[in-house]
Scaffold this active site. Structure first.
Site, PDB file in Angstrom:
ATOM      1  N   SER A 193       6.667   7.730  17.754  1.00  0.00           N
ATOM      2  CA  SER A 193       7.447   7.312  18.917  1.00  0.00           C
ATOM      3  C   SER A 193       7.059   5.886  19.347  1.00  0.00           C
ATOM      4  CB  SER A 193       7.262   8.351  20.035  1.00  0.00           C
ATOM      5  OG  SER A 193       8.210   8.167  21.035  1.00  0.00           O
ATOM      6  N   ASP A 350      17.521  13.616  17.994  1.00  0.00           N
ATOM      7  CA  ASP A 350      16.605  12.660  18.610  1.00  0.00           C
ATOM      8  C   ASP A 350      17.371  11.375  18.877  1.00  0.00           C
ATOM      9  OD1 ASP A 350      14.573  10.883  19.274  1.00  0.00           O
ATOM     10  OD2 ASP A 350      13.450  11.122  17.408  1.00  0.00           O
ATOM     11  N   HIS A 380      12.825  15.231  19.037  1.00  0.00           N
ATOM     12  CA  HIS A 380      11.813  14.208  19.291  1.00  0.00           C
ATOM     13  C   HIS A 380      10.499  14.848  19.736  1.00  0.00           C
ATOM     14  CE1 HIS A 380      10.519  10.118  19.804  1.00  0.00           C
ATOM     15  NE2 HIS A 380       9.846  10.523  20.864  1.00  0.00           N
TER      16      HIS A 380
END
Ligand SMILES: *[C@@H]1O[C@H](CO)[C@@H](O)[C@H](O)[C@H]1NC(C)=O
Length: 410
Positions: A193, A350, A380
């Site tokens: 991320s 995501d 995610h």
């Protein structure tokens, strides 16, 4: 209380609870009820934090630390096969995990790991990241350096980037690698991320910086954040309300990271900052041109959101929106051509899916070898949901494949 009344109360509470946690999810997402439960718990903790703030019990920025704290911070506990220690690399805190499986003197592989959390949350010490780094060190018989870069809103871009760069630069020094018995030809940079964003950005800088003699061999990016020019890619449109990362939350993370006025949220959601009347973004816009960069199967029915007229003030106020150190997808092809072989993990459900897919294609166009590892049931954050009590099969599966790729390619 009679049995009947107890039954009625239980029924009402159950319905109330189901109503509270229910969110519509795409049919292909992995274990949807479990995902709702985890997202619901997260939401409940956030709401309790907000209530505590409203009651004047805690300060605003503490709300998030309360949330993170709830998910546990661990000390550097060593085990039989692992030595764990907290130390400082070039002024930056790091937690080092050293596998002790091999004989002293035998060279090991090295991994610089950068945790996610929107540049504002998370820690090397939080339960899931600590567990992931332990597993990496043990399974790869490696030395893992997990970087405790400073977070927003205490600091802003480029501080988190610089922290990761300085820690990496220090670890890549020949004498430091020797001290940790790490093979200089086998060091990876990796992150998830926002940590994937920092990993990709630092991989670019290390690749082109002549003052750094030892380079990363590979980069492994887990659902990385890579651009802030288009918040209407097909994945941003399609997954805007899918946990664990909502579209508006991602844009808010960007605004905080770049120290921008939170008032710009709505303009950014509309792509007003990259409208056609802003000529200075024309070349940058081409680097996120998903009509060219994504296959039709990913584009589906979605249409580009391009405003004819926008808010030019935003780019003047926040020039970092165009900085490749913040948005690695904006790097020029001659830079991309120098970066190490890449593994990019993406999840179907995501908002950041298309960031990762576009970067993969741009790297390939620049001649870099890329492994795209895509999870149709993925959401995610799933890689950090591979451990008890928040265990998902897609989390376990994706984490194993990520480690297997490193084992094969590092
Ligand atoms: C987007 O830009 C247009 C044209 O300048 C402007 O009228 C509109 O108010 C902007 N929207 C936002 C939310 O800033």
């Amino acid at each position: 209380m009679t049995m009947k009344r107890l039954f009625a109360v239980t029924l009402i509470l159950t319905i109330g609870f189901a109503y509270y946690i229910y969110i519509p999810l795409p049919s292909t997402v992995s274990e949807p009820w479990k995902l709702m439960l985890v997202a619901g718990t997260f939401r409940a903790v956030m709401q309790m934090g907000t209530v505590a703030h409203t009651l004047g019990l805690i300060r605003d920025i503490d709300v998030l630390s309360v949330v993170v704290g709830t998910f546990g911070l661990l000390g550097p506990e060593s085990s039989e096969n692992l030595r764990v220690s907290d130390t400082v690399f070039a002024g930056v805190e790091v937690r080092v995990y050293q596998s002790t499986l091999r004989e002293v003197g035998e060279l090991k592989r090295g991994v610089v790991y950068i945790h996610g959390g929107g540049w504002a949350l998370g820690s090397t010490r939080s339960g899931s990241y600590d567990l992931l780094c332990r597993k990496l060190a043990e399974d790869l018989d490696a030395v893992v350096v997990s970087v405790e870069y400073r977070l927003a809103p205490g600091v802003h871009f480029p501080v988190p980037y610089d922290d990761v760069l300085q820690a990496s630069r220090h670890f890549l020094r020949p004498e430091v690698l020797t001290q940790y018995s790490v093979d200089p030809d086998r060091v990876a940079v990796s992150g998830d991320s926002a940590g994937g964003n920092l990993a990709a950005a630092v991989a670019q800088q290390v690749a082109i910086d002549d003052s750094i003699a030892i380079k990363f061999k590979v980069q492994a990016l887990i659902y990385p954040v890579l651009q802030a020019l288009d918040f209407n890619t097909p994945s941003y449109q399609e997954n805007q309300n899918v946990p664990m990362l909502h579209r508006t939350v991602m844009v808010q993370f960007w605004l905080k990271y770049l120290a921008a006025d939170p008032e710009h949220l709505h303009a950014l959601l509309l792509n007003n900052h990259t409208a056609q009347d802003q000529n200075q973004v024309a070349s940058a816009r081409a680097k996120v041109d998903w009509v060219r960069l994504l296959p039709p199967s990913v584009q589906k029915q979605y249409k580009p959101v391009v405003q004819p007229r926008g808010s030019p003030r935003i780019l003047e106020e926040v020039p970092a929106l165009l900085d490749p150190r913040a948005s690695p997808l904006l790097a020029e092809p001659d830079i991309l051509a120098q970066v190490p072989q890449a593994y990019i993990l993406t999840c179907e459900h995501d908002v950041l899916r298309d960031d990762g897919l576009m970067y993969g294609l741009r790297l390939q166009e620049a001649g870099v070898t890329v492994t795209q590892d895509h999870y149709v049931g993925g959401f995610h954050g799933c890689v950090t949901f591979a451990f008890w009590p928040t265990y998902f099969s897609v989390g376990m599966h994706s984490m194993q494949n990520y480690i297997a790729w490193l084992d094969k390619n590092l």
